[in-house]
Scaffold this active site. Structure first.
Site, PDB file in Angstrom:
ATOM      1  N   GLU A  24       0.828  -1.205   0.000  1.00  0.00           N
ATOM      2  CA  GLU A  24       0.000   0.000   0.000  1.00  0.00           C
ATOM      3  C   GLU A  24       0.866   1.261   0.000  1.00  0.00           C
ATOM      4  O   GLU A  24       0.425   2.315  -0.438  1.00  0.00           O
ATOM      5  CB  GLU A  24      -0.904  -0.022   1.245  1.00  0.00           C
ATOM      6  CG  GLU A  24      -2.341   0.337   0.933  1.00  0.00           C
ATOM      7  CD  GLU A  24      -3.292   0.062   2.091  1.00  0.00           C
ATOM      8  OE1 GLU A  24      -4.382  -0.448   1.816  1.00  0.00           O
ATOM      9  OE2 GLU A  24      -2.961   0.360   3.256  1.00  0.00           O
ATOM     10  N   HIS A  55       7.441 -26.886  -0.948  1.00  0.00           N
ATOM     11  CA  HIS A  55       6.797 -28.002  -1.633  1.00  0.00           C
ATOM     12  C   HIS A  55       5.660 -27.522  -2.533  1.00  0.00           C
ATOM     13  O   HIS A  55       4.853 -28.308  -2.995  1.00  0.00           O
ATOM     14  CB  HIS A  55       6.298 -29.023  -0.604  1.00  0.00           C
ATOM     15  CG  HIS A  55       7.436 -29.628   0.162  1.00  0.00           C
ATOM     16  ND1 HIS A  55       7.929 -30.882  -0.097  1.00  0.00           N
ATOM     17  CD2 HIS A  55       8.215 -29.120   1.154  1.00  0.00           C
ATOM     18  CE1 HIS A  55       8.946 -31.140   0.709  1.00  0.00           C
ATOM     19  NE2 HIS A  55       9.145 -30.077   1.478  1.00  0.00           N
ATOM     20  N   LYS A  87     -14.357   0.538  -3.758  1.00  0.00           N
ATOM     21  CA  LYS A  87     -15.434   0.954  -2.839  1.00  0.00           C
ATOM     22  C   LYS A  87     -16.504   1.714  -3.619  1.00  0.00           C
ATOM     23  O   LYS A  87     -17.704   1.497  -3.424  1.00  0.00           O
ATOM     24  CB  LYS A  87     -14.870   1.881  -1.751  1.00  0.00           C
ATOM     25  CG  LYS A  87     -13.964   1.180  -0.766  1.00  0.00           C
ATOM     26  CD  LYS A  87     -13.541   2.149   0.328  1.00  0.00           C
ATOM     27  CE  LYS A  87     -12.362   1.621   1.105  1.00  0.00           C
ATOM     28  NZ  LYS A  87     -11.739   2.607   1.964  1.00  0.00           N
TER      29      LYS A  87
END
Ligand code: PA5
Length: 445
Positions: free
Chosen positions: A287, A308, A422
């Site tokens: 961010e 793995h 948003k």
């Protein structure tokens, strides 16, 4: 105290070029200190550790005690910077199986408000049905949908189950001093509340009540956590010479690697308890730096588990990555590999060794293999998983992030990009005030 070793990046970049950042690092540190850089209204974290008072810690501890005395479970409602710091520290310091044990020494800490999963919230509210629970509602803006939605459910359930008077005792708000719905609710209901300072952004807020209160409720020593951060504030201060300042070296090295085509930083741990420290770090760097079409992509793996799975990609995939390994010097407990007469599994060559010796050889072997495969490696060593080390590590990453963002030329303290989703979500949900956006978005579907 933590230490940083960049030796295994030096086949890929030169020490000379890393040290050539000295002037830029100095300029970045001065801009942070003098408040002359971008985002200078969000620098409250810089000297936060050394400015935390005993009285403030005592207030936090007293509130933590009230919740510890009255709750079997405490739900931390928050998202992003309003939850990841607390979770990072709590998971790093907790026994991995605490929540399964019958005899508990502290309330179980659960999390909500960091997703909009109906099943998650249903299952959480079901689990809480016969529990004495409390809630910490954490939101700086006080209006974040994910958190507000979870808190609406939890507040009602807490009041219904425990009665209004007890709910008032076990619901705490951590929010802005005056703005936002969380503040209005806290004041109206008379909840105990703590303030998130205006000049501390979410992802830099772990050492405010946002992190400290849940950590204290979970039973960890917030004085030691802060002391670790204070020590690191000194060790990374602007007057510490470049060569001795781990934050300066880390910031310079990652910028030099980026300049040389290493676009992805993978934070590696060899201790599963550090998983959420990596999640916190991903938010901090992602961010802060991912803007203006630039920035290193922060990724994370838990080794040896992910050797793995992601190990193949790291060893032989596109060579645009480097690794930063967090290595924990000493384990908390001691466990040796037993010898076995039949030796059917062929593991007697390990008999008598500590499990951590095996882990450390996995770490060393992986480092050598990855460097051979073209992956520069940095190594951060912390003495142990305890409050001091974790407090120091968090502050180290914060100050290095501020310096690194300024070297990159971005404002590390804003996050304009998180608004786009948003706006669309509100338009799609026909939120009042979004009528125009609703029409426009419907036309696109
Ligand atoms: O770092 C940040 O600023 C964000 O991650 C915020 O912490 C997050 O979006 C939550 O915001 P708020 O605390 O306002 O609910």
């Amino acid at each position: 105290m933590i230490s940083l070793n960049i030796e295994k990046t030096l086949g890929f970049i030169s020490k000379e070029n890393v040290f050539a950042y000295e002037a830029q690092v100095k300029a970045a540190q001065e801009a942070l200190e003098n408040g002359t850089g971008k985002g200078n209204d969000f620098l409250g974290w810089l000297h936060l550790p050394s400015s935390i008072t005993k009285e403030h810690l005592a207030d936090l501890k007293a509130t933590a005690q009230t919740l510890r005395d009255n709750c079997e479970v405490v739900v931390v409602a928050g998202i992003g910077g309003s939850y990841l710091g607390a979770r990072a520290v709590i998971e790093a310091l907790s026994n991995s199986f605490t929540w399964l044990q019958d005899k508990k020494t502290a309330p179980v800490i659960l999390y909500a408000g960091h997703n909009i999963g109906e099943d998650y919230l249903y299952e959480l509210t079901e689990y809480l049905k016969d529990k004495k629970f409390g809630v910490i509602n954490i939101s700086k803006s006080g209006t974040t949908t994910e958190t507000a939605l979870a808190f609406r459910l939890l507040k009602k359930q807490c009041e219904d189950q425990r009665g209004k008077d007890m709910a008032k005792k076990v619901i705490v708000a951590i929010t802005d001093v005056q703005k936002g719905a969380a503040r209005v609710t806290a004041d109206n209901e008379g909840y105990k509340s703590f303030i998130i300072p205006d000049n501390v952004g979410g992802r830099f807020s772990v050492l405010t009540p946002v992190g400290l209160l849940p950590i204290a409720i979970a039973g960890f020593d917030i004085e030691k956590l802060v002391a670790g951060a204070v020590a690191m504030e000194k060790a990374c201060g602007k007057d510490v010479p470049f060569a001795e300042n781990p934050a300066a070296i880390y910031a310079a090295t990652r910028n030099e690697l980026y300049k040389n085509g290493k676009k992805i930083e993978i934070l590696v741990n060899y201790n599963p308890k550090l998983h959420y420290v990596s999640e916190w770090w991903k938010q901090l760097y992602g961010e802060s730096e991912g803007k203006e079409n630039k920035g290193i992509f922060p990724a994370a793996v838990d080794f040896s588990t992910d050797l793995h799975s992601m190990g193949q990609w790291i060893q032989e995939g596109e060579r645009t990555i480097y690794e930063t390994v967090i290595s924990v010097e000493k384990t908390q407990y001691s466990l040796q590999v037993p010898s076995d007469e039949a030796n059917l599994d062929g593991l007697n060559f390990l008999a008598g060794k500590h499990v951590d010796e095996v882990n450390k050889m996995a770490e060393l072997g992986t480092q050598l293999a990855h460097v051979d495969g073209g992956v520069p490696n940095m190594r951060i060593v912390i003495p142990a998983l305890n409050e001091e080390s974790i407090g120091g590590l968090l502050y180290f990453f914060e100050i290095a992030c501020g310096i690194s963002g300024y070297i990159l030329g971005v404002n590390p303290f804003n996050q304009p990009g998180v608004e786009a989703y948003k706006k669309n979500m509100f338009a799609l949900l026909n939120k009042p005030g979004y009528e125009e956006e609703s029409k426009a978005i419907q036309a696109r579907l």
